[in-house]
Design an enzyme around this catalytic site. Structure first.
Site, PDB file in Angstrom:
ATOM      1  N   LYS A 205      60.209  93.742  31.429  1.00 30.90           N
ATOM      2  CA  LYS A 205      59.637  94.414  33.014  1.00 30.90           C
ATOM      3  C   LYS A 205      60.865  93.935  33.885  1.00 30.90           C
ATOM      4  O   LYS A 205      61.017  92.852  34.180  1.00 30.90           O
ATOM      5  CB  LYS A 205      58.225  94.002  33.228  1.00 30.90           C
ATOM      6  CG  LYS A 205      57.904  94.134  34.585  1.00 30.90           C
ATOM      7  CD  LYS A 205      56.556  93.713  34.937  1.00 30.90           C
ATOM      8  CE  LYS A 205      56.194  94.147  36.302  1.00 30.90           C
ATOM      9  NZ  LYS A 205      54.686  93.609  36.674  1.00 30.90           N
ATOM     10  N   LYS A 258      59.161  98.660  30.700  1.00 36.04           N
ATOM     11  CA  LYS A 258      59.088  99.375  31.941  1.00 36.04           C
ATOM     12  C   LYS A 258      60.059  98.981  32.962  1.00 36.04           C
ATOM     13  O   LYS A 258      60.367  97.923  32.940  1.00 36.04           O
ATOM     14  CB  LYS A 258      57.521  99.057  32.459  1.00 36.04           C
ATOM     15  CG  LYS A 258      57.287  97.876  33.623  1.00 36.04           C
ATOM     16  CD  LYS A 258      55.944  97.773  33.868  1.00 36.04           C
ATOM     17  CE  LYS A 258      55.804  97.891  35.206  1.00 36.04           C
ATOM     18  NZ  LYS A 258      54.654  97.121  35.857  1.00 36.04           N
ATOM     19  N   SER A 284      55.091 103.959  38.897  1.00 30.00           N
ATOM     20  CA  SER A 284      54.633 104.849  40.013  1.00 30.00           C
ATOM     21  C   SER A 284      55.972 105.585  40.630  1.00 30.00           C
ATOM     22  O   SER A 284      55.541 106.914  41.216  1.00 30.00           O
ATOM     23  CB  SER A 284      53.817 103.782  41.073  1.00 30.00           C
ATOM     24  OG  SER A 284      54.758 102.919  41.409  1.00 30.00           O
TER      25      SER A 284
HETATM   26  C1  PBG Z   1      51.725  93.976  38.382  1.00 28.81           C
HETATM   27  C2  PBG Z   1      52.125  95.044  38.208  1.00 28.81           C
HETATM   28  C3  PBG Z   1      53.160  95.954  38.892  1.00 28.81           C
HETATM   29  C4  PBG Z   1      53.034  97.291  38.078  1.00 28.81           C
HETATM   30  C5  PBG Z   1      52.410  97.014  36.945  1.00 28.81           C
HETATM   31  N1  PBG Z   1      51.765  95.780  36.968  1.00 28.81           N
HETATM   32  C6  PBG Z   1      53.884  95.837  40.254  1.00 28.81           C
HETATM   33  C7  PBG Z   1      54.820  94.916  40.263  1.00 28.81           C
HETATM   34  O1  PBG Z   1      55.197  94.146  39.364  1.00 28.81           O
HETATM   35  O2  PBG Z   1      55.152  94.601  41.472  1.00 28.81           O
HETATM   36  C8  PBG Z   1      53.912  98.487  38.291  1.00 28.81           C
HETATM   37  C9  PBG Z   1      53.216  99.940  37.785  1.00 28.81           C
HETATM   38  C10 PBG Z   1      53.807 100.747  38.608  1.00 28.81           C
HETATM   39  O3  PBG Z   1      54.669 101.080  39.598  1.00 28.81           O
HETATM   40  O4  PBG Z   1      53.113 102.091  38.443  1.00 28.81           O
HETATM   41  N2  PBG Z   1      52.741  92.886  38.368  1.00 28.81           N
END
Ligand code: PBG
Length: 336
Positions: A205, A258, A284
């Protein structure tokens, strides 16, 4: 081989004619290498406590924060379209520095899971496990000064995962990017009698700009600093594979990357290297770009969505988490 092709092209012009198989729609369908299926899609759902609540999320078109019974109604619609699963994110009524509400059995995620479980829908129930929606400071773990304390966060994540498994989650998805989080969840779940609950690891991630709209939806923008001390630098492809290797060893059942579109090379490498199911999260910001451009008439929405989902699947993702799950499922059914 190259010489051979060149020689053939010269000797017998027209022998190599890839266009032959592109000439009609049925031919193209017959030879298509990557096929999309509604049941490979997972739809994110944002849940809040209460009844009759539907707060539209302006940066995530068509998505809203839903109270549990409305989330159940949405799950019925998704199941009817053949979508494979839902991924739940909770927005708690109150936050604290430790994000305790993440493990609240009366919280919106646990309540929605219990309700969904009794519906017996043909949907896989996945719960995201992180503290950022639940902490006052918006970081994904507990703080020691301004530092996110890895090892103090692990038991809190495990507690949340146990609460969701107890409420009916088939899969839990640790997304906090703490070292050792998959092992902590696995041993916590097993000790609590949930050895059948699977783990989808947000293995690679990246600290990404593309989570912006999500943070608006979840109210989880960090109040200071950023997430670069725990989420990965997207420049590091070898490190990403190492993260996947570690999560596989710690007991992950599914490995996720991701954002999706910036990780296609990782999917391709991971597909060669691991035998676990791979997933990609079209996040998103990726969705927002498509919505914004199609709103302006700059791209065709349906074409862009199906093309990106095909690229993600073709690169190696068996599962795609996408805000377009319902749209894509509906289109795929039309074209059957
Ligand atoms: C929580 C999380 C996030 C996303 C998924 N789980 C946000 C982040 O890490 O700031 C992002 C998902 C998206 O942008 O659709 N940690």
């Amino acid at each position: 081989m190259r010489e051979l092709l060149a020689a053939r092209a010269v000797d017998t012009p027209g022998t190599e004619r890839p266009r032959r198989l592109r000439s009609t729609a049925p031919l193209r369908a017959l030879v298509r290498e990557t096929r999309l299926d509604p049941n490979q899609m997972v739809a994110p759902l944002f849940v809040v406590s209460g009844r009759g609540r539907r707060d539209e999320i302006s940066s995530l078109k068509g998505h809203a924060r839903l109270s549990p019974e409305l989330a159940v109604a949405e799950a019925h619609r998704l199941a009817g379209l053949g979508v494979g699963g839902v991924l739940l994110f909770g927005i708690p009524a109150a936050k604290d520095p430790e994000g305790r509400a993440a493990a609240d059995r009366q919280g919106p995620v646990a309540e929605t899971l219990r309700m969904l479980k009794t519906e017996k829908l043909p949907l896989v129930l996945i719960a995201d496990v992180c503290l950022c929606e639940y902490t006052t400071h918006g970081h994904c773990g507990v703080l020691d000064g301004e530092r996110v304390d890895n090892d103090a966060t692990l038991p809190l994540l495990a507690e949340a995962a146990i609460a969701y498994a107890e409420a009916g989650a088939d899969i839990v998805g640790p997304s906090a990017m703490m070292d050792g989080q998959v092992a902590a969840l696995r041993s916590g779940l097993d000790a609590a009698g949930h050895d059948g609950t699977a783990i989808i690891a947000y293995a690679s991630k990246h600290a990404s700009t593309f989570y912006g709209p999500f943070r608006e939806a979840a109210g989880s923008t960090p109040s200071f600093g950023d997430r670069r001390s725990y989420q990965m630098d997207s420049a590091n492809r070898r490190e990403a594979l190492r993260e996947m290797e570690l999560d596989a060893r710690e007991g992950a059942d599914i490995l996720m990357v991701k954002p999706a579109i910036t990780s296609l090379d990782l999917l391709a490498h991971a597909r060669d290297r691991f035998d676990l199911t791979l997933a990609a999260y079209q996040v998103s910001g990726e969705a927002a770009m498509i919505e914004a451009a199609s709103d302006r008439g700059w791209i065709d929405r349906r074409g862009a969505i199906l093309e990106t989902l095909t690229a993600i699947t073709g690169a190696g993702a068996g599962i795609v988490i996408t805000y377009f799950a319902a749209d894509a499922a509906a289109w795929l059914r039309e074209t059957r």
